[in-house]
Design a protein around this motif. Structure first.
Motif, PDB file in Angstrom:
ATOM      1  N   ASN A  20      63.066 -17.038  -4.281  1.00 13.96           N
ATOM      2  CA  ASN A  20      62.775 -16.710  -2.879  1.00 13.96           C
ATOM      3  C   ASN A  20      61.584 -17.483  -2.341  1.00 13.96           C
ATOM      4  N   LYS A  21      60.904 -18.217  -3.208  1.00 12.02           N
ATOM      5  CA  LYS A  21      59.845 -19.118  -2.723  1.00 12.02           C
ATOM      6  C   LYS A  21      60.362 -20.553  -2.812  1.00 12.02           C
ATOM      7  N   THR A  22      60.102 -21.321  -1.757  1.00 12.97           N
ATOM      8  CA  THR A  22      60.578 -22.704  -1.719  1.00 12.97           C
ATOM      9  C   THR A  22      59.427 -23.675  -1.949  1.00 12.97           C
ATOM     10  N   LEU A  23      59.652 -24.609  -2.870  1.00  7.74           N
ATOM     11  CA  LEU A  23      58.701 -25.701  -3.102  1.00  7.74           C
ATOM     12  C   LEU A  23      59.369 -26.998  -2.686  1.00  7.74           C
ATOM     13  N   LEU A  24      58.769 -27.699  -1.752  1.00  8.19           N
ATOM     14  CA  LEU A  24      59.264 -29.010  -1.321  1.00  8.19           C
ATOM     15  C   LEU A  24      58.306 -30.046  -1.898  1.00  8.19           C
ATOM     16  N   LEU A  25      58.829 -30.901  -2.775  1.00 10.89           N
ATOM     17  CA  LEU A  25      57.986 -31.863  -3.484  1.00 10.89           C
ATOM     18  C   LEU A  25      58.122 -33.245  -2.851  1.00 10.89           C
ATOM     19  N   ALA A  26      57.012 -33.807  -2.411  1.00  9.70           N
ATOM     20  CA  ALA A  26      57.033 -35.078  -1.674  1.00  9.70           C
ATOM     21  C   ALA A  26      56.286 -36.160  -2.455  1.00  9.70           C
ATOM     22  N   ASN A  27      56.967 -37.286  -2.678  1.00  8.42           N
ATOM     23  CA  ASN A  27      56.461 -38.356  -3.544  1.00  8.42           C
ATOM     24  C   ASN A  27      55.370 -39.190  -2.892  1.00  8.42           C
ATOM     25  N   GLY A  28      54.582 -39.813  -3.744  1.00 11.14           N
ATOM     26  CA  GLY A  28      53.593 -40.770  -3.288  1.00 11.14           C
ATOM     27  C   GLY A  28      54.214 -42.139  -3.023  1.00 11.14           C
ATOM     28  N   PHE A  29      53.398 -43.067  -2.574  1.00  7.42           N
ATOM     29  CA  PHE A  29      53.831 -44.428  -2.271  1.00  7.42           C
ATOM     30  C   PHE A  29      54.477 -45.083  -3.496  1.00  7.42           C
ATOM     31  N   HIS A  97      52.149 -35.606  -3.165  1.00  5.04           N
ATOM     32  CA  HIS A  97      51.330 -36.456  -4.038  1.00  5.04           C
ATOM     33  C   HIS A  97      50.738 -37.614  -3.231  1.00  5.04           C
ATOM     34  N   SER A  98      49.432 -37.812  -3.371  1.00  3.31           N
ATOM     35  CA  SER A  98      48.744 -38.953  -2.775  1.00  3.31           C
ATOM     36  C   SER A  98      48.997 -39.029  -1.265  1.00  3.31           C
ATOM     37  N   VAL A  99      49.611 -40.119  -0.793  1.00  3.58           N
ATOM     38  CA  VAL A  99      49.808 -40.286   0.652  1.00  3.58           C
ATOM     39  C   VAL A  99      50.682 -39.175   1.238  1.00  3.58           C
ATOM     40  N   SER A 100      51.537 -38.565   0.400  1.00  5.40           N
ATOM     41  CA  SER A 100      52.385 -37.473   0.905  1.00  5.40           C
ATOM     42  C   SER A 100      51.588 -36.218   1.232  1.00  5.40           C
ATOM     43  N   SER A 101      50.364 -36.127   0.728  1.00  7.37           N
ATOM     44  CA  SER A 101      49.492 -35.022   1.147  1.00  7.37           C
ATOM     45  C   SER A 101      49.238 -35.127   2.645  1.00  7.37           C
ATOM     46  N   ILE A 102      48.998 -36.351   3.112  1.00  7.57           N
ATOM     47  CA  ILE A 102      48.729 -36.580   4.528  1.00  7.57           C
ATOM     48  C   ILE A 102      50.030 -36.540   5.334  1.00  7.57           C
ATOM     49  N   ILE A 103      51.099 -37.097   4.782  1.00  5.22           N
ATOM     50  CA  ILE A 103      52.406 -37.038   5.467  1.00  5.22           C
ATOM     51  C   ILE A 103      52.805 -35.572   5.652  1.00  5.22           C
ATOM     52  N   GLY A 104      52.607 -34.780   4.596  1.00 10.61           N
ATOM     53  CA  GLY A 104      52.931 -33.350   4.667  1.00 10.61           C
ATOM     54  C   GLY A 104      52.067 -32.629   5.684  1.00 10.61           C
ATOM     55  N   LEU A 105      50.821 -33.037   5.743  1.00 11.20           N
ATOM     56  CA  LEU A 105      49.891 -32.456   6.712  1.00 11.20           C
ATOM     57  C   LEU A 105      50.344 -32.752   8.148  1.00 11.20           C
ATOM     58  N   LEU A 106      50.796 -33.975   8.370  1.00 15.48           N
ATOM     59  CA  LEU A 106      51.320 -34.353   9.693  1.00 15.48           C
ATOM     60  C   LEU A 106      52.545 -33.499  10.049  1.00 15.48           C
ATOM     61  N   ALA A 107      53.420 -33.298   9.060  1.00 19.09           N
ATOM     62  CA  ALA A 107      54.618 -32.471   9.289  1.00 19.09           C
ATOM     63  C   ALA A 107      54.222 -31.031   9.600  1.00 19.09           C
ATOM     64  N   ALA A 190      58.397 -51.900   1.079  1.00 22.31           N
ATOM     65  CA  ALA A 190      57.201 -51.549   0.305  1.00 22.31           C
ATOM     66  C   ALA A 190      55.936 -52.006   1.034  1.00 22.31           C
ATOM     67  N   LYS A 191      55.990 -53.200   1.598  1.00 24.68           N
ATOM     68  CA  LYS A 191      54.801 -53.710   2.283  1.00 24.68           C
ATOM     69  C   LYS A 191      54.515 -52.899   3.552  1.00 24.68           C
ATOM     70  N   SER A 192      55.571 -52.516   4.248  1.00 23.89           N
ATOM     71  CA  SER A 192      55.414 -51.696   5.451  1.00 23.89           C
ATOM     72  C   SER A 192      54.782 -50.344   5.097  1.00 23.89           C
ATOM     73  N   PHE A 193      55.282 -49.713   4.020  1.00 28.19           N
ATOM     74  CA  PHE A 193      54.760 -48.415   3.578  1.00 28.19           C
ATOM     75  C   PHE A 193      53.320 -48.591   3.075  1.00 28.19           C
ATOM     76  N   ALA A 194      53.069 -49.694   2.368  1.00 31.90           N
ATOM     77  CA  ALA A 194      51.719 -49.952   1.856  1.00 31.90           C
ATOM     78  C   ALA A 194      50.726 -50.091   3.006  1.00 31.90           C
ATOM     79  N   ARG A 195      51.139 -50.816   4.053  1.00 32.77           N
ATOM     80  CA  ARG A 195      50.256 -50.985   5.209  1.00 32.77           C
ATOM     81  C   ARG A 195      49.972 -49.628   5.869  1.00 32.77           C
ATOM     82  N   ALA A 196      51.024 -48.819   6.040  1.00 36.74           N
ATOM     83  CA  ALA A 196      50.860 -47.492   6.652  1.00 36.74           C
ATOM     84  C   ALA A 196      49.977 -46.592   5.780  1.00 36.74           C
ATOM     85  N   THR A 197      50.083 -46.768   4.474  1.00 39.99           N
ATOM     86  CA  THR A 197      49.320 -45.941   3.529  1.00 39.99           C
ATOM     87  C   THR A 197      47.860 -46.368   3.464  1.00 39.99           C
ATOM     88  N   PHE A 198      47.629 -47.654   3.192  1.00 39.10           N
ATOM     89  CA  PHE A 198      46.293 -48.115   2.847  1.00 39.10           C
ATOM     90  C   PHE A 198      45.379 -48.395   4.036  1.00 39.10           C
TER      91      PHE A 198
END
Length: 270
Positions: A20-29, A97-107, A190-198
């Motif tokens: 009854n608890k949902t965990l959504l796991l979001a990957n890093g770069f 994880h990593s950048v997904s902490s911020i992506i998740g925060l935006l969501a 990868a380069k596009s995601f890297a630019r958005a991440t870093f």
């Protein structure tokens, strides 16, 4: 949105368990959902676990990648929201994880009603140094050099970055797995995601977080120093921080036995 399965196929969504608890796991770069496999044995039975790959990563539908949409982390946050929409999820515990902490925060800022708690594994709001008030760990010139290396020698770039991310004294098998994962991603994406991440700076949004947030910080992380974890803990009002005696930026892969009990306790605490 087209047919029901569009998002599930596009983002290669996997649903495990029926708790009854949902965990959504979001990957890093540069990672895919397979990187969570070390944590899963600790979670079985009690939770509904949702795994996915961002468009352009893992076994997602790469043809759905739009340069304009994914130019910033907001495009990746849309992926998270789309997955929640498609599966009618609410009361989600979002583990990023990593950048997904911020992506998740935006969501979570965009659709607060979908989420109940946020868990961040080795997060950073900004990799850049802005002395004297903030040290993300990298000077802008260093990051331009790193992205330049992606153009000149993609394999060399992956082989340079992977041990930094995993931690040089951790498993060589994990380091080579991460390096292969980097290399399996289309270089343009990868380069596009890297630019958005870093090159992004999301320090300003930390004060907007309303969900209870748990930060896992490695005490020796080449990508996000302890001072970065402390900074986030200070800025996110309803947050807790756990400093893990470990090396590297991938605690869910290298030290799942250390973070799993703390994660479970946090999710279960009412």
């Amino acid at each position: 949105m087209g047919s029901d399965n569009d998002v599930l196929t596009r983002n290669n969504v996997t649903v495990l368990g029926k708790g009854n608890k949902t965990l959504l796991l979001a990957n890093g770069f540069g990672c895919d959902q397979n990187m969570w496999r070390f944590l899963l044995p600790y979670m079985k039975g009690d939770y509904k676990i949702v795994l996915f790959d961002y468009v352009g990563s893992g076994n997602s539908d790469v043809s759905q990648f739009q340069q304009n949409k994914y130019r910033t982390l907001d495009g990746y946050a849309e992926d998270i929201i789309d997955v929640c929409d498609e599966l009618s999820l609410n009361n989600v515990n979002l583990v990023g994880h990593s950048v997904s902490s911020i992506i998740g925060l935006l969501a979570a800022i965009k659709k607060p009603e979908y989420f109940v708690k946020l868990v961040m594994v080795c997060p950073t709001p900004c990799f850049l140094n802005f002395p004297p008030e903030y040290f993300g760990g990298f000077d802008e010139a260093d990051l331009h050099e790193l992205l330049g290396l992606m153009d000149k020698n993609y394999i060399g770039w992956a082989e340079y970055l992977a041990p930094l991310v995993i931690g040089v004294n951790n498993s060589e098998a994990l380091t080579s797995e991460l390096s292969s994962s980097f290399c399996s991603t289309d270089p343009v994406i990868a380069k596009s995601f890297a630019r958005a991440t870093f090159f992004s700076d999301y320090r300003e949004i930390l004060s907007q977080v309303r969900h209870p947030t748990l930060i896992f910080q490695s005490d020796n992380d080449a990508l996000a120093a302890k001072s970065v974890g402390d900074y986030m803990h200070n800025k996110i009002q309803n947050s807790a921080i756990e400093i893990i005696q470990a090396e590297g930026h991938c605690l869910h892969m290298t030290h799942p036995e250390k973070i799993a009990p703390l994660l479970i306790k946090y999710v279960n605490d009412e």
